[in-house]
Scaffold this active site. Structure first.
Site, short mmCIF file in Angstrom:
data_model
loop_
_atom_site.label_atom_id
_atom_site.label_comp_id
_atom_site.label_asym_id
_atom_site.label_seq_id
_atom_site.Cartn_x
_atom_site.Cartn_y
_atom_site.Cartn_z
N LYS A 38 5.61 48.94 -18.83
CA LYS A 38 4.98 47.89 -18.01
C LYS A 38 3.47 48.09 -18.00
O LYS A 38 2.97 49.14 -17.61
CB LYS A 38 5.52 47.95 -16.57
N ASP A 41 -2.29 44.46 -10.20
CA ASP A 41 -1.25 43.66 -9.55
C ASP A 41 -1.70 43.26 -8.15
O ASP A 41 -1.62 44.05 -7.21
CB ASP A 41 0.05 44.48 -9.48
N LYS A 51 -0.50 40.49 -2.12
CA LYS A 51 -0.26 41.75 -1.43
C LYS A 51 -1.24 41.89 -0.26
O LYS A 51 -2.33 41.33 -0.30
CB LYS A 51 -0.52 42.92 -2.39
N ASP A 90 -0.74 50.10 -12.01
CA ASP A 90 0.48 49.37 -12.34
C ASP A 90 0.68 49.23 -13.86
O ASP A 90 1.64 48.62 -14.31
CB ASP A 90 0.46 47.99 -11.65
N ASP A 139 5.16 38.52 -6.79
CA ASP A 139 4.84 39.95 -6.81
C ASP A 139 5.92 40.76 -7.52
O ASP A 139 5.73 41.93 -7.81
CB ASP A 139 4.64 40.44 -5.37
N GLU A 178 6.62 40.87 -10.55
CA GLU A 178 6.14 40.43 -11.87
C GLU A 178 6.49 41.42 -12.98
O GLU A 178 6.58 41.02 -14.14
CB GLU A 178 4.61 40.22 -11.82
N ARG A 191 9.27 42.97 -13.72
CA ARG A 191 10.53 42.62 -14.39
C ARG A 191 10.36 41.38 -15.27
O ARG A 191 11.07 41.21 -16.26
CB ARG A 191 11.63 42.44 -13.34
#
Ligand code: BES
Ligand code: MN
Ligand code: ZN
Length: 492
Positions: free
Chosen positions: A262, A267, A274, A285, A344, A346, A348
């Site tokens: 990933k 993020d 967030k 991230d 959020d 994201e 996956r």
């Protein structure tokens, strides 16, 4: 920092610093006993003022009858409970002092200790990785660099040189180089470490180690139909990339291990924004991506006899006028449709398209690495990474590699009952499954894209970086990935 393996006699070695072990009961290890004899009992006397707790230290200077300038006593804890944690604490304790005193060279007499049932190669690996980690520095962004990076130029691991130990040493140094890369990529700020930066980094590795590299651009993703990855990047000004990096050190025609990382370089949560507190940490991230680049650098650096392909979907997750909305339905590369109920979730979304892409390369096994869920941090804290797999043999292999690398994992279930939480009234399924079992439902989502492969998923949300005063990347799970690849290639 140069490492070598040599037998040295502790009393005559002309090192800047001897590192010697002492148990909590004040029992000296064999090399410490020899130094004590040469110094007419001075060591034993000094040890009286010393706790001997694992990792505690006592520095002595100019012992009579001893050639080395300094002697560093390192506590090994209770003799009866001496094992992997105490050995690692001792290495870290010693490293801390060597750094503080600016020692130029050290003779490391801890490496010949018997650590449980581990082979001496284990000692070598953990000594090198522990020392290199302690000496890692990140001051690229400071206007005033501190004094020259590391004074410690050479470390002798005092063992009699054997081919398997030399090999373990070379592997460990390469693993430390890979971990350094992952750590630095994680620590770099999100205005520097963008998707384009990661792609350039992959191209640089490809040049340096003669790897295959390919970078897919937005239009390639559009042509292929990577609707989920494109949905995540849509709010960002930074162009997305899908990096494919290939190291072929194994037999020709042998199917590669696919590592999918990933690579969200920041993020914000997107429209499902967030909260502000600690949002800066969402620069980490992309740690999954960093660990894939790090592991490949390590394996290529040691010329490991393995075939690996890294697949890295990377973009930012930003809000904006073009950003994906909660409620949007997108079509993934697999053809399955997803209702994005929370922007959020994201990770996956970019991973599912990358996993389908990886499937088309016909891998032997695929392992994805992602800072995927806050729920995994709640479940396992900062000690173990979450492990999920659709193949128990693969899960067991990964767990054993993780234990050996002390880069530990804990397996969580992927049972079908959890799949129900992903149901959607408007698409094939949703991208979130509610709060209960959040790490598991995230893995269940990924499982819908990996049915045709032997697949494992590592949720490193709690282990990839540290917060607070010690804020920084840990480079996990690079040690685990390297160990796994080496063991997997050598199995049977
Ligand atoms: N990158 C985060 C996961 C994360 C959060 C890692 C905190 C480390 C610390 C991920 O993209 C995310 O935001 N996940 C959401 C999923 C939720 C919306 C279903 C989460 O965990 O809150
Ligand atoms: Mn997120
Ligand atoms: Zn994320």
């Amino acid at each position: 920092m140069e490492f070598s393996i040599k037998t040295l006699s502790p009393e005559t070695a002309k090192a800047g610093c001897l590192v010697l072990g002492v148990y909590q009961e004040k029992e000296l290890t064999a090399p410490a006993r020899r130094v004590d004899q040469a110094a007419k009992g001075r060591l034993r006397k000094a040890a009286a003022d010393f706790s001997g707790k694992a990792g505690s230290t006592l520095l002595l200077r100019e012992l009579p009858g001893v050639a080395a300038e300094r002697v560093l006593l390192v506590g090994l804890g209770e003799r009866a409970s001496f094992g992997e944690p105490a050995y690692r604490d001792a290495v870290r304790g010693a490293a801390g002092v060597l750094k503080e005193i600016g020692a130029k060279d050290a003779a490391f007499f801890l490496v010949d200790l018997k650590v449980g049932s581990r082979h001496l190669t284990w000692n070598v690996r953990h000594a090198v990785l522990g020392l290199r980690e302690a000496f890692y520095r990140f001051d690229e962004m400071k206007s005033q660099k501190k004094a020259p990076a590391s004074a410690l130029q050479s470390v002798v691991l005092t063992l009699s040189p054997k081919p398997d130990l030399q090999k373990a040493l070379a592997e460990a140094v390469a693993t430390a180089d890979g971990a350094d890369l992952a750590r630095t990529l994680g620590n770099l700020p999100p205005n520097v470490c963008t998707p384009s930066y990661l792609a350039d980094e992959a191209r640089k590795l490809a040049r340096q180690y003669k790897l295959g590299v390919e970078v897919l651009e937005r239009r390639d993703m559009e042509k292929l139909g990577m609707g989920a990855l494109l949905a995540v990047t849509s709010g960002s000004q930074q162009p997305p990339k899908l990096i494919v990096l290939r190291y072929s050190g194994g037999a020709k025609g042998k199917k590669p291990i696919a590592l999918v990382g990933k690579g969200i370089t920041f993020d914000t949560g997107g429209i499902s924004l967030k909260p502000a507190g600690e949002m800066d940490e969402m620069k980490f991230d992309m740690s999954g991506a960093g660990s894939v680049l790090g592991a490949i650098r390590a394996l290529a650096g040691m010329k490991a006899p393995v075939n690996v392909v890294g697949v890295i979907p990377t973009c930012e997750n930003m809000p904006g006028g073009r950003a994906t909305r909660p409620g949007d339905v997108v079509k993934t590369l697999s053809g399955q449709t997803v209702e994005i109920l929370n922007t959020d979730a994201e990770g996956r979304l970019i991973l599912c398209d990358a996993l389908t892409y990886a499937e088309r390369m016909g891998p032997d096994v695929v392992v994805d690495i992602a800072t995927l869920t806050g729920a995994c941090v709640i479940a396992l804290g900062h000690v173990a990474s979450g492990l999920f797999a659709n193949d128990q043999k693969l899960a067991d292999e990964i767990r054993e590699a993780a234990d050996e690398a002390w880069d530990r994992v804990w397996q969580l279930p992927l049972w079908d009952e959890y799949q129900e939480q992903l149901r959607s009234n408007f698409a094939d399924f949703a991208n979130i499954g509610g709060r209960p079992g959040g790490a598991i439902t995230a893995a269940c989502y990924l499982a819908r894209f990996t049915r045709k492969m032997r697949w494992a998923h590592l949720d490193v949300a709690g282990t990839a970086w540290k917060s607070g005063r010690e804020k920084g990347s840990t480079a996990r799970p690079v040690p685990l990935l390297v160990r796994f690849a080496l063991r997997h290639a050598a199995r049977k």
